[in-house]
Design an enzyme around this catalytic site. Structure first.
Site, PDB file in Angstrom:
ATOM      1  N   HIS A  39      16.642   6.070   3.700  1.00 56.86           N
ATOM      2  CA  HIS A  39      17.421   4.846   3.483  1.00 56.86           C
ATOM      3  C   HIS A  39      18.236   4.938   2.201  1.00 56.86           C
ATOM      4  O   HIS A  39      19.399   4.555   2.150  1.00 56.86           O
ATOM      5  CB  HIS A  39      16.493   3.629   3.429  1.00 56.86           C
ATOM      6  CG  HIS A  39      16.221   3.052   4.770  1.00 56.86           C
ATOM      7  ND1 HIS A  39      15.343   3.618   5.646  1.00 56.86           N
ATOM      8  CD2 HIS A  39      16.747   1.972   5.408  1.00 56.86           C
ATOM      9  CE1 HIS A  39      15.319   2.904   6.760  1.00 56.86           C
ATOM     10  NE2 HIS A  39      16.167   1.904   6.642  1.00 56.86           N
ATOM     11  N   LYS A 104       6.541  -2.757  10.310  1.00 54.58           N
ATOM     12  CA  LYS A 104       5.439  -3.713  10.280  1.00 54.58           C
ATOM     13  C   LYS A 104       5.505  -4.444   8.952  1.00 54.58           C
ATOM     14  O   LYS A 104       5.885  -3.871   7.938  1.00 54.58           O
ATOM     15  CB  LYS A 104       4.100  -3.001  10.443  1.00 54.58           C
ATOM     16  CG  LYS A 104       3.772  -2.043   9.291  1.00 54.58           C
ATOM     17  CD  LYS A 104       2.328  -1.633   9.265  1.00 54.58           C
ATOM     18  CE  LYS A 104       2.053  -0.566   8.218  1.00 54.58           C
ATOM     19  NZ  LYS A 104       1.418  -1.086   7.006  1.00 54.58           N
TER      20      LYS A 104
HETATM   21  S1  SF4 Z   1      -3.247   1.551   9.691  1.00 55.19           S
HETATM   22 FE1  SF4 Z   1      -3.699   1.825   7.532  1.00 55.19          FE
HETATM   23  S2  SF4 Z   1      -3.085   3.877   7.048  1.00 55.19           S
HETATM   24 FE2  SF4 Z   1      -2.084   3.301   8.961  1.00 55.19          FE
HETATM   25  S3  SF4 Z   1      -0.082   2.444   8.391  1.00 55.19           S
HETATM   26 FE3  SF4 Z   1      -1.531   0.753   8.500  1.00 55.19          FE
HETATM   27  S4  SF4 Z   1      -2.263   0.519   6.388  1.00 55.19           S
HETATM   28 FE4  SF4 Z   1      -1.344   2.547   6.555  1.00 55.19          FE
END
Ligand code: SF4
Lengths: 185, 281
Positions: A39, A104
């Site tokens: 980015h 996310k």
């Molecule tokens: S599950 Fe845990 S290790 Fe995997 S992206 Fe999410 S916070 Fe990071």
């Protein structure tokens, strides 16, 4: 629960404005991977008026830094990374025609404003489902910034990649609404 | 008491194996917690996510694909028996060699880099190593690859004693609330209370090594864990922050005596991908 909506980039404004926070989608076709370092470079190139290694118009960027593929596989685990780190750059890419982001976690106000103004959508994939998601990626090819390793831009050919609309082009935010619905006390 | 000799190459071998296992085989405790959560989650989207996570664990285990692409910084807790003599080289170098081999052979992601130049070392070394001397002639290796989606949402605070237990609870619950979807909920919340600043942080990390569902042996601490769990699940954040009943799979608290003038509290967030494996040599 309602059926998943099938979408395929490039996304038109028409498709984007019809997606609503809470909709489940299955994405097929081409998406591009990029995270922090990529980015930074993309935005530098835009600022310096240099051509971009990938055209963003109508495209979807997936915030992911995959693990190396096992022999014979196109890619390793490939779940989403946390999106807020891309917030300083996202509005510039949205202005340049980017229509979708998959990641996310929360987005900042400036990103949501840019999404409303230029019509873009933010999807969440399931964080920590890296093995499951890798199964929807048929092909992966580095198309820019190879020196960045896991952070290079990859062209990913996906089939029925599962995601959910979290922030739509009207500014509705499932993170806010979902939480209120189940909050107690 | 005789001294038992252990070649450090043995440590390398164990660390290599644990790196690969931790990243591909979700512990039975975590799988059971996900199954139990699926049964009680009311949100349809949330239930869908629990199904995805269980399926993910299945694919990872059977195909050897990492559970998550963030295969983390490797945190290693070593408990070394006082009657052990480590031979054949440098202990920390042996641990790091195990990480190097494990991450190479397991096709795991190299995420560690220089904090200032941001140059990636390419082999996920060095590990963060905590060593403790204990009685006996064994070496215990506990290894936890730590993802940073959740690590970045962690925090330490030093409160005046007037804050009390209510203040501690407010801080812990507030931390999970503020982190929202970022640390990949459902989370496991590690809490360290007491000691000094770094001791509280270390306790919070150590608490994450405990199996999910296991309570602290001190009933007062166990009660605090359950109260925190209830308050956190009342936040409504839910799986992946999309709303739901299950925001945390568990809360673990560890305590240590502290100074009359302070309550150090550390919150270490761990995602549902609660990876930890151990071995005794
Ligand atoms: S599950 Fe845990 S290790 Fe995997 S992206 Fe999410 S916070 Fe990071």
């Amino acid at each position: 629960m309602s059926e998943s909506i099938r979408i395929r980039p490039p996304l038109s404004d028409d498709t984007v404005v019809r997606l609503a926070a809470g909709d489940r989608v299955l994405i097929s076709g081409i998406i591009y991977s990029a995270r922090d370092a990529a980015h930074q470079r993309l935005v530098e190139q835009i600022r310096e008026n240099r051509p971009l290694p990938v055209e963003l118009d109508g495209q979807i960027i997936y915030y992911v830094g995959p693990t190396p593929p096992k022999p014979g596989m196109p890619i390793g685990a490939a779940g989403p990374t946390t999106s807020y780190r891309m917030d300083p750059y996202a509005p510039i890419l949205i202005e340049r025609g980017l229509k979708g982001m998959i990641g996310k976690g929360l987005r900042g106000d400036a990103v949501i404003e840019a999404m409303k103004r230029h019509k873009a959508v933010y999807f969440a994939a399931t964080g920590g489902a890296g093995a499951l998601i890798s199964k929807t990626i048929q092909r992966a090819e580095v198309v820019a910034y190879e020196d960045l390793g896991t952070e290079a831009i990859r062209r990913l050919e996906v089939e029925a990649f599962p995601a959910i609309v979290v922030v739509d082009a009207h500014g509705n935010d499932l993170y806010r609404e979902g939480r209120l619905k189940y909050r107690r006390g | 008491m005789d001294v038992r000799e252990i070649p450090v190459a043995k440590i390398t071998e164990v660390v290599r194996r644990l790196c690969i296992e931790a990243n591909t085989i979700l512990g039975d405790d975590a799988v059971a917690a996900l199954e139990a959560s699926l049964a009680v989650e009311e949100s349809p989207v949330g239930r869908d996510i629990f199904r995805q996570l269980l399926r993910n664990a299945e694919i990872a285990r059977t195909e050897g694909i990492p559970l998550c692409q963030d295969t983390g910084v490797v945190v290693v807790f070593l408990e070394i028996g006082q009657d052990v003599h480590l031979t054949g080289g440098d202990l920390e170098a042996a641990v790091n060699e195990g990480v190097r081999q494990g991450y190479r052979d397991g096709c795991l992601r190299a995420s560690t880099l220089d904090p200032l130049t941001r140059k990636n070392f390419g082999d996920n070394t060095p590990a963060v190593i905590h060593t403790r001397l204990v009685r006996g002639d064994r070496v215990k290796v506990a290894l936890a690859p730590k993802g940073f989606g959740s690590e970045n949402m962690s925090q330490v605070a030093l409160f005046p004693p007037s804050h009390g237990i209510e203040g501690i609870k407010k801080f812990v619950v507030g931390r999970v609330d503020a982190a929202g979807p970022n640390p990949c909920p459902p989370v496991v919340v590690g809490v360290g209370i007491g000691g000094t600043m770094e001791k509280a942080a270390l306790l919070s990390k150590q608490s994450l090594l405990r199996d999910l569902g296991r309570r602290h042996p001190d009933p007062a601490v166990a009660r605090l864990e359950l109260e925190l769990l209830e308050d956190i699940n009342n936040l409504g954040i839910g799986p992946q922050g999309l709303g739901g009943r299950i925001t945390a799979l568990d809360v673990h608290v560890e305590t240590y005596p502290t100074h009359i003038a302070s309550i150090p509290v550390a919150v270490n967030l761990q995602c549902h991908c609660a990876r930890h494996k151990e071995a005794v040599i």
